[in-house]
Scaffold this motif. Structure first.
Motif, PDB file in Angstrom:
ATOM      1  N   ALA A  72       2.841  -8.871  13.831  1.00 46.33           N
ATOM      2  CA  ALA A  72       3.371  -7.508  13.752  1.00 46.33           C
ATOM      3  C   ALA A  72       3.388  -7.070  12.295  1.00 46.33           C
ATOM      4  O   ALA A  72       3.751  -7.858  11.413  1.00 46.33           O
ATOM      5  N   PRO A  73       2.988  -5.844  12.003  1.00 44.90           N
ATOM      6  CA  PRO A  73       3.082  -5.365  10.617  1.00 44.90           C
ATOM      7  C   PRO A  73       4.520  -5.484  10.113  1.00 44.90           C
ATOM      8  O   PRO A  73       5.469  -5.158  10.831  1.00 44.90           O
ATOM      9  N   LEU A  74       4.679  -5.972   8.901  1.00 41.50           N
ATOM     10  CA  LEU A  74       6.006  -6.188   8.340  1.00 41.50           C
ATOM     11  C   LEU A  74       6.446  -4.976   7.531  1.00 41.50           C
ATOM     12  O   LEU A  74       5.660  -4.407   6.772  1.00 41.50           O
ATOM     13  N   ARG A  75       7.689  -4.610   7.702  1.00 43.94           N
ATOM     14  CA  ARG A  75       8.242  -3.525   6.896  1.00 43.94           C
ATOM     15  C   ARG A  75       8.835  -4.117   5.631  1.00 43.94           C
ATOM     16  O   ARG A  75       9.737  -4.955   5.686  1.00 43.94           O
ATOM     17  N   ARG A  76       8.316  -3.689   4.495  1.00 45.76           N
ATOM     18  CA  ARG A  76       8.815  -4.128   3.203  1.00 45.76           C
ATOM     19  C   ARG A  76       9.543  -2.979   2.513  1.00 45.76           C
ATOM     20  O   ARG A  76       9.498  -1.842   2.965  1.00 45.76           O
ATOM     21  N   TRP A  77      10.212  -3.311   1.383  1.00 45.70           N
ATOM     22  CA  TRP A  77      10.964  -2.301   0.661  1.00 45.70           C
ATOM     23  C   TRP A  77      10.052  -1.168   0.216  1.00 45.70           C
ATOM     24  O   TRP A  77       8.926  -1.379  -0.231  1.00 45.70           O
ATOM     25  N   GLY A  78      10.539   0.044   0.329  1.00 45.26           N
ATOM     26  CA  GLY A  78       9.851   1.221  -0.190  1.00 45.26           C
ATOM     27  C   GLY A  78      10.879   2.204  -0.694  1.00 45.26           C
ATOM     28  O   GLY A  78      11.993   2.289  -0.171  1.00 45.26           O
ATOM     29  N   ALA A  79      10.528   2.973  -1.716  1.00 46.46           N
ATOM     30  CA  ALA A  79      11.481   3.896  -2.321  1.00 46.46           C
ATOM     31  C   ALA A  79      11.999   4.924  -1.317  1.00 46.46           C
ATOM     32  O   ALA A  79      13.153   5.350  -1.386  1.00 46.46           O
ATOM     33  N   GLU A  80      11.154   5.333  -0.362  1.00 49.97           N
ATOM     34  CA  GLU A  80      11.578   6.332   0.616  1.00 49.97           C
ATOM     35  C   GLU A  80      12.460   5.733   1.706  1.00 49.97           C
ATOM     36  O   GLU A  80      13.310   6.417   2.276  1.00 49.97           O
TER      37      GLU A  80
END
Length: 444
Positions: free
Chosen positions: A27-35
């Motif tokens: 599964a695509p991993l959600r990483r930190w993002g500014a938004e």
């Protein structure tokens, strides 16, 4: 390098074929993002056994920004579950861990987090020791079966639960996307002192960090992440990489220090370059010179040991002796799962990285007591870099798929773990070696 298999499994034909053939479905991993810097949704606060931390833990969890509840509504998909099992002392209370998670584990959102809080196994109560050690097997097994990009980790609390706030914030956030199946102890013998930062979004504000091997790859990602967290950075790499090093330093507003880290006086030269001292020292520089032992000349052995281990020992000793790492600071070294599990053709590299583990375990309690400095290590698994892009196709694919998340990590995953160690809020985390490997099937 793009992971074409991961992209393919995200399509309708890819999902159909991988299900029919029983192939991994990453599964695509959600990483930190500014938004979108943090998760949003419900956090389940569950308890097994008689906990002494209920109120304090509730306050810590409230700081995550999630909606903390004790039970999920029928149509909810919680993004995280925290099970307080610090009070588990026997088989009956161990069963309560199953009872707490069994009804909710399927409903956890894709990419969600499970964190189990435990206590250190007792040297005086073998019943408590048995069930608390049992939590380790439970967590690692659940991590291997939970799927859909979810992670599962165990935090052993040996002191006030407030000391675990930095660790819980990390594990319950997108920053820990590639950390799963890990056991972290907070507090206990030889720990430092946790100090909550003024701003949890910029915990390193006003602090100076030096990163070795910072001209590219993981070192560059570490520098970027520490700057995001507020640090002033000094970037070190070999003189041959000075042009790239300078570009990175200029982009990040840092200072470049072209220096061969294997030089006998490297520690003294670093101390002279930062006369006001360092708060964070990241030993990232490393090389490989792979060959099976029967075909490995002495030069290949010695060059890897000199860069990966001897230079770390020398510079750490010199900087601590000079007081160049300020009290309340941290040292983060880079180990590897190769040093934990071994790897054919890498006796030199594995020896050097296992040596880092030994350094951390021995030095951490003394560095905390004598210098007020914590010492920890990250142990990367298969990380997508230029080096791994050159690995033969089938070996590369095996490296990507042989973990619970069925994909390779990114340099930023190592960087986020390094930043967590470096935070003043992590001052009670000491002597820990955390694998950033998606819970690789290799090693413990």
């Amino acid at each position: 390098m793009a992971d074409r298999y991961l992209n393919f499994t995200g399509t309708a034909p890819g999902r159909f074929l991988t299900r029919r053939l029983g192939l991994p479905q990453p599964a695509p991993l959600r990483r930190w993002g500014a938004e979108h810097p943090r998760f949003e949704g419900q956090l389940l606060h569950l308890t097994a056994g008689e906990s002494a931390h209920a109120d304090a833990l509730g306050k810590v969890l409230a700081g995550t920004g999630l909606d903390v509840v004790s039970s999920a509504s029928a149509d909810a998909r919680p993004v995280a579950a925290v099970v307080d099992a610090t009070g588990v002392t026997g088989l009956d209370s161990l069963a309560e861990v199953h009872a707490a998670l069994h009804p909710v584990v399927r409903s956890l959102a894709a990419g969600g987090r499970v964190v189990v809080l435990g206590a250190p196994p007792s040297a005086d109560d073998h019943h408590q020791a048995a069930v608390q050690q049992g939590l380790e097997g439970f967590v690692r097994s659940l991590g291997k079966e939970i799927g859909r990009g979810r992670t599962v980790n165990l935090v052993r609390v040996a002191g006030p639960v407030a000391d675990a706030e930095s660790t819980l914030r990390f594990l319950l956030s997108p920053k820990s996307a590639y950390v799963s199946g890990q056991v972290v102890q907070v507090g206990g013998a030889g720990e430092g002192v946790a100090a909550a930062p003024d701003d949890w979004e910029r915990p390193l504000a006003g602090r100076t960090a030096l990163i070795t091997g910072a001209a590219r790859g993981i070192g560059e990602a570490v520098a970027e992440t520490l700057v995001r967290d507020g640090a002033d950075v000094v970037l070190l790499d070999v003189p041959a990489a000075e042009a790239d090093l300078t570009k990175v330093a200029e982009r990040l507003g840092g200072r470049a220090l072209p220096l061969d880290i294997t030089a006998d006086d490297a520690g003294e030269r670093i101390a002279a370059f930062v006369p006001d001292g360092l708060d964070v020292l990241v030993h990232n520089a490393g090389i490989t010179r792979d060959r099976r032992l029967a075909n490995m000349p002495a030069e290949r052995w010695s060059s890897v040991l000199d860069v990966n281990l001897a230079s770390v020992l020398r510079t750490t000793d010199a900087l601590l002796a000079a007081g160049a790492v300020r009290r309340g600071g941290s040292i983060v070294a880079t180990a590897s799962i190769a040093g934990i599990a071994g790897n054919a053709g890498q006796t030199n590299y594995a020896a050097s990285k296992a040596g880092i583990v030994g350094l951390v375990r021995s030095l951490a309690p003394r560095a905390a007591a004598e210098h007020g400095v914590t010492v920890n290590a990250v142990a990367p698994g298969f990380i997508e870099t230029k080096m791994t892009a050159a690995v033969p196709l089938f070996i590369r694919e095996a490296g990507r798929r042989m973990n619970s998340l069925a994909q390779g990590g990114l340099p930023v995953d190592v960087a986020e773990t390094t930043a967590w160690f470096a935070s003043p809020g992590s001052g009670a985390v000491n002597g820990q070696v955390v694998r950033v490997c998606g819970q690789s099937l290799l090693g413990a």
